[in-house]
Design a protein around this motif. Structure first.
Motif, PDB file in Angstrom:
ATOM      1  N   GLY A 154       0.620  -1.105   0.204  1.00  0.00           N
ATOM      2  CA  GLY A 154       0.141  -0.104  -0.136  1.00  0.00           C
ATOM      3  C   GLY A 154       0.715   1.241   0.018  1.00  0.00           C
ATOM      4  O   GLY A 154       0.545   2.332  -0.699  1.00  0.00           O
ATOM      5  N   THR A 158       0.799   4.073  -2.807  1.00  0.00           N
ATOM      6  CA  THR A 158       0.306   5.475  -2.872  1.00  0.00           C
ATOM      7  C   THR A 158       1.511   6.532  -2.914  1.00  0.00           C
ATOM      8  O   THR A 158       1.390   7.416  -3.601  1.00  0.00           O
ATOM      9  CB  THR A 158      -0.085   5.777  -1.257  1.00  0.00           C
ATOM     10  OG1 THR A 158       0.681   5.066  -0.352  1.00  0.00           O
ATOM     11  CG2 THR A 158      -1.518   4.794  -1.444  1.00  0.00           C
ATOM     12  N   ALA A 161       2.456   6.568  -6.610  1.00  0.00           N
ATOM     13  CA  ALA A 161       1.290   7.483  -7.434  1.00  0.00           C
ATOM     14  C   ALA A 161       1.340   8.840  -7.260  1.00  0.00           C
ATOM     15  O   ALA A 161       1.296   9.652  -8.031  1.00  0.00           O
ATOM     16  CB  ALA A 161      -0.242   6.965  -7.016  1.00  0.00           C
ATOM     17  N   PHE A 162       1.715   9.255  -5.977  1.00  0.00           N
ATOM     18  CA  PHE A 162       1.819  10.650  -5.746  1.00  0.00           C
ATOM     19  C   PHE A 162       3.132  11.227  -6.369  1.00  0.00           C
ATOM     20  O   PHE A 162       3.197  12.209  -6.974  1.00  0.00           O
ATOM     21  CB  PHE A 162       2.043  11.041  -4.397  1.00  0.00           C
ATOM     22  CG  PHE A 162       2.380  12.514  -4.043  1.00  0.00           C
ATOM     23  CD1 PHE A 162       1.523  13.366  -4.115  1.00  0.00           C
ATOM     24  CD2 PHE A 162       3.555  12.892  -3.503  1.00  0.00           C
ATOM     25  CE1 PHE A 162       1.742  14.895  -3.879  1.00  0.00           C
ATOM     26  CE2 PHE A 162       4.217  14.368  -3.342  1.00  0.00           C
ATOM     27  CZ  PHE A 162       3.232  14.968  -3.665  1.00  0.00           C
ATOM     28  N   ASN A 165       2.521  11.369 -10.239  1.00  0.00           N
ATOM     29  CA  ASN A 165       1.586  12.210 -10.761  1.00  0.00           C
ATOM     30  C   ASN A 165       2.106  13.694 -10.576  1.00  0.00           C
ATOM     31  O   ASN A 165       1.627  14.279 -11.275  1.00  0.00           O
ATOM     32  CB  ASN A 165       0.350  11.985  -9.852  1.00  0.00           C
ATOM     33  CG  ASN A 165      -0.471  10.890 -10.303  1.00  0.00           C
ATOM     34  OD1 ASN A 165      -1.210  11.142 -11.570  1.00  0.00           O
ATOM     35  ND2 ASN A 165      -0.885   9.887  -9.670  1.00  0.00           N
ATOM     36  N   PRO A 309      -5.822  14.635  -5.079  1.00  0.00           N
ATOM     37  CA  PRO A 309      -6.107  13.095  -4.595  1.00  0.00           C
ATOM     38  C   PRO A 309      -4.864  12.298  -4.180  1.00  0.00           C
ATOM     39  O   PRO A 309      -5.073  11.505  -3.421  1.00  0.00           O
ATOM     40  CB  PRO A 309      -6.724  12.619  -5.992  1.00  0.00           C
ATOM     41  CG  PRO A 309      -7.407  14.048  -6.663  1.00  0.00           C
ATOM     42  CD  PRO A 309      -6.088  14.704  -6.409  1.00  0.00           C
ATOM     43  N   ALA A 310      -4.017  12.401  -5.025  1.00  0.00           N
ATOM     44  CA  ALA A 310      -2.651  11.432  -4.646  1.00  0.00           C
ATOM     45  C   ALA A 310      -2.030  11.987  -3.601  1.00  0.00           C
ATOM     46  O   ALA A 310      -1.674  10.899  -2.683  1.00  0.00           O
ATOM     47  CB  ALA A 310      -1.656  11.645  -5.918  1.00  0.00           C
ATOM     48  N   HIS A 312      -3.519  13.307  -0.731  1.00  0.00           N
ATOM     49  CA  HIS A 312      -4.427  12.815   0.373  1.00  0.00           C
ATOM     50  C   HIS A 312      -4.162  11.262   0.636  1.00  0.00           C
ATOM     51  O   HIS A 312      -4.283  10.924   1.877  1.00  0.00           O
ATOM     52  CB  HIS A 312      -5.720  13.179  -0.097  1.00  0.00           C
ATOM     53  CG  HIS A 312      -6.890  12.834   1.051  1.00  0.00           C
ATOM     54  ND1 HIS A 312      -7.269  11.649   1.212  1.00  0.00           N
ATOM     55  CD2 HIS A 312      -7.052  13.572   2.124  1.00  0.00           C
ATOM     56  CE1 HIS A 312      -8.132  11.628   2.404  1.00  0.00           C
ATOM     57  NE2 HIS A 312      -8.042  12.794   2.876  1.00  0.00           N
ATOM     58  N   SER A 313      -4.156  10.584  -0.492  1.00  0.00           N
ATOM     59  CA  SER A 313      -3.778   8.945  -0.266  1.00  0.00           C
ATOM     60  C   SER A 313      -2.553   8.857   0.359  1.00  0.00           C
ATOM     61  O   SER A 313      -2.403   7.873   1.369  1.00  0.00           O
ATOM     62  CB  SER A 313      -4.183   8.496  -1.677  1.00  0.00           C
ATOM     63  OG  SER A 313      -5.398   8.774  -2.178  1.00  0.00           O
ATOM     64  N   MET A 314      -1.757   9.700  -0.015  1.00  0.00           N
ATOM     65  CA  MET A 314      -0.267   9.446   0.347  1.00  0.00           C
ATOM     66  C   MET A 314      -0.118   9.761   1.885  1.00  0.00           C
ATOM     67  O   MET A 314       0.453   8.764   2.706  1.00  0.00           O
ATOM     68  CB  MET A 314       0.725   9.943  -0.364  1.00  0.00           C
ATOM     69  CG  MET A 314       2.158   9.910   0.095  1.00  0.00           C
ATOM     70  SD  MET A 314       3.436  11.000  -0.579  1.00  0.00           S
ATOM     71  CE  MET A 314       3.015  12.409   0.250  1.00  0.00           C
ATOM     72  N   THR A 316      -2.499   9.668   4.177  1.00  0.00           N
ATOM     73  CA  THR A 316      -3.466   8.905   4.877  1.00  0.00           C
ATOM     74  C   THR A 316      -2.609   7.589   4.931  1.00  0.00           C
ATOM     75  O   THR A 316      -2.451   6.757   6.127  1.00  0.00           O
ATOM     76  CB  THR A 316      -4.657   8.542   4.111  1.00  0.00           C
ATOM     77  OG1 THR A 316      -5.380   9.777   3.828  1.00  0.00           O
ATOM     78  CG2 THR A 316      -5.572   7.490   4.913  1.00  0.00           C
ATOM     79  N   ALA A 317      -1.685   6.926   4.122  1.00  0.00           N
ATOM     80  CA  ALA A 317      -1.298   5.775   4.057  1.00  0.00           C
ATOM     81  C   ALA A 317      -0.247   5.882   4.827  1.00  0.00           C
ATOM     82  O   ALA A 317       0.255   4.962   5.849  1.00  0.00           O
ATOM     83  CB  ALA A 317      -0.753   5.511   2.550  1.00  0.00           C
TER      84      ALA A 317
END
Length: 626
Positions: A154, A158, A161-162, A165, A309-310, A312-314, A316-317
């Motif tokens: 995970g 993430t 992706a960040f 991106n 979005p990337a 925020h996901s990073m 959170t992870a």
């Protein structure tokens, strides 16, 4: 499903020490897989290209197409953007293929490390099972390796992706208008730096807050229980001063935690919202610098559909899976960090060498043979039990291993099966399926005297009979000496009660005792018994928190003595308050289909039910017992 898990080394929550211990092996692991990382980066660059085309094509569709009166040109640019979205499938397949090349070797390496450590323990010191820094080979081979693999996968997804991106979006902003980077990049970098700076201090502040909150609950409970004695002795000022210090400490830790939480919120806002706000505020200036309308629309596309979005996901992870990964990997490091020195030969060795402790826990010694010193105090193997043929099982294929000298707490909602588990372990309830071993010996077929010699169970409704105090306390072991009786009464805090009743030889009437007084006498009786395993099934629910803590500490120390450990001593507490879980070495959370077993810190991460129970307990004032 299995609740068998082994406890990590006690200590502080994950922080700089754990990070320093795990960074060198992490670098070595990644350094050995440079080709995989290169291929992963290559596939991810295609994702960067998709991100780049999304905003750039929109800007060109507006500037060169629709706003310039060239509808066909605008549609062509939008078609290119759509094609880049439709072509995202092969890159994602490539990303996941390379991800497997990272995660599976990591899992295999951890399995090999767990096996090597277990074999080394079996060869060098098979009796060393009471070390609190040891973790269990079975749990490391199964549950914990899966936690590491899933959390690592995970995080890689993430963070990757960040990063890619962000690369695509920043290149796109640079291609559209370099002035856009002057607006977007500073708050983005600042917010990420602030967030990373809060990770470790936030974990430490959370631990300090929980410890201070526990101290306040115990201190206030002690004052509430002894307020008459405090008034009689004129000690109100001293008690108020000590309680005030505890409250002041709790207030300071809560303020520190609130400050770090506020800083994390600020970091999320700076990185996630400020770039959009600044882009809108500086729009007039950007237009004067020659930035086109399409470039502004493309910049908003990069921010709202890719970067934010990337990001925020990073975040959170990193805040959840990252902490969990650091905790579990650090337990693997602790389990294998220090080699065990060779042990001198046993003057009376077994005919056969001691195997791996977890293998002994599975097999167990046959009857008539001296048990191996590595046999756990309690083993529950695939136990299932239901109260009726058509009713759902209360315990469903439950596995549990309790080491010698260990203090275990059992928590869960009312009616979930906590008392049933205590009855099954004590041999009072025969399970429908599965096996229960106490000290390597099955409870099935054991006589009442055999069970009494191996365990003592104190239920919620304590039993006290008419007779002398001494008769009640010595009921399970009549040959107790006067010194042992005095020690038990003192260590459990029953001296005032025994004195009020008239001493050990006074005759007591059970009807004149409160529920809490009955429980205190029953606890003294259990403490004096010769059984090494103690099961407290909400046996302190009518005591105040301070008395409950004192009793659990006394039984935990009793279980950890050399004599008790030699006879497979342990303490299992069906918890009435969540403070019992904080005092235990490990906690079993029964929540129906998915029981969890681990330390308090692990369960706050892995068990939603435990987090809910603990959060509710934190905000519920402790009841004052009898």
């Amino acid at each position: 499903m299995s609740a068998a898990a082994e406890s990590p080394a006690p200590g502080a929550p994950p922080g700089r020490g754990a990070l320093r211990r795990n960074l060198p092996p992490a670098r070595r692991f990644l350094a050995g897989r440079k080709r995989v990382l290169v291929r992963l980066g290559g596939w991810s660059l295609l994702e960067s290209a998709q991100t780049f085309l999304g905003g750039y094509c929109l800007a060109q569709a507006l500037d060169r197409g629709f706003l310039a009166g060239q509808t066909g040109t605008g549609l062509l640019w939008l078609a290119v953007a759509a094609a880049s979205i439709l072509g995202a499938g092969p890159p994602m397949r490539g990303v996941f293929a390379q991800l497997a090349e990272l995660t599976e070797p990591l899992r295999d390496a951890l399995v090999r490390r767990a096996v090597r450590q277990a074999l080394r323990r079996a060869v060098t010191d098979p009796a060393r099972t009471d070390d609190r820094a040891d973790t269990g080979a079975v749990s490391r081979l199964t549950h914990q390796t899966e936690i590491v693999r899933d959390s690592f996968a995970g995080l890689v997804l993430t963070v990757r992706a960040f990063v890619f991106n962000a690369v695509g979006a920043l290149i796109g902003l640079l291609a559209l208008a370099p002035e856009l980077l002057l607006v977007v990049l500073p708050p983005l970098v600042l917010g990420i730096a602030l967030f990373l700076a809060t990770l470790l201090p936030m974990a430490s502040a959370q631990r300090a807050f929980l410890d201070a909150d526990e101290a306040v609950a115990e201190g206030v409970g002690a004052v509430s229980a002894g307020h008459r004695d405090l008034v009689a002795c004129g000690a109100q000022a001293d008690a108020a001063e000590r309680t005030g210090r505890l409250i002041d400490t709790a207030e300071r830790t809560s303020r520190v935690l609130a400050r770090w939480a506020a800083l994390r919120t600020v970091a999320l806002g700076v990185a996630g919202q400020l770039p959009v706000l600044l882009l809108l505020v500086t729009t007039p200036w950007l237009l004067r610098q020659g930035v086109t309308t399409g470039a502004l629309a493309g910049a908003l596309t990069y921010l709202l559909q890719a970067l934010l979005p990337a990001l925020h996901s990073m975040m959170t992870a990193l805040g959840a899976a990252g902490t969990r990964l650091l905790v579990v990997v650090d337990r693997f490091q602790d389990a294998t960090a220090a080699p065990v020195p060779p042990k001198a030969p046993d003057p009376d060795p077994d005919p056969d060498p001691d195997p791996d402790p977890d293998m002994v826990a599975e097999v167990g010694p046959p009857r008539g043979r001296r048990p191996s010193r590595t046999v756990p105090a309690v083993e529950v193997r695939a136990v299932t039990h239901a109260y009726g043929p058509g009713s759902p099982p209360v315990l469903d294929h439950l596995h549990l291993t309790v080491r010698r000298g260990e203090h275990i707490a059992v928590v869960g909602p009312s009616g979930i099966g906590k008392s049933t588990l205590a009855g099954v372990v004590s041999g009072l309830i025969a399970p429908d399926h599965g096996t229960v071993l106490l000290g390597g010996e099955p409870v099935t077929g054991a006589t009442a005297q055999d069970l009494a010699d191996r365990r003592v169970l104190i239920p919620q409704q304590a039993y006290v009979f008419t007779g002398s105090v001494r008769d009640n306390l010595l009921h399970l072991r009549p040959d107790v000496t006067s010194d042992e009786l005095t020690h038990a009464i003192r260590v459990l805090g029953a001296e005032p009660l025994v004195h009020r009743l008239g001493g050990p030889d006074a005759v007591l009437d059970p009807r004149g005792l409160s529920h809490g007084e009955r429980q205190l006498l029953a606890l003294c009786r259990a403490y004096l018994s010769s059984a090494p395993l103690v099961l407290l099934d909400e046996a302190t629910c009518h005591l105040d928190p301070a008395a409950e803590a004192r009793a659990e500490r006394a039984f935990a120390e009793r279980a950890f003595t050399d004599a008790a450990r030699a006879r497979h001593g342990a303490l299992i507490v069906v918890a009435h308050r969540l403070s019992s879980a904080r005092r235990a070495d490990r906690v079993l959370v029964l929540d129906g289909a998915t029981p969890r077993f681990g330390t308090h810190e692990e369960l706050l991460t892995s068990s939603a039910l435990y987090r809910d129970l603990f959060g509710h307990w934190q905000h519920t004032p402790p009841p004052v017992g009898s």
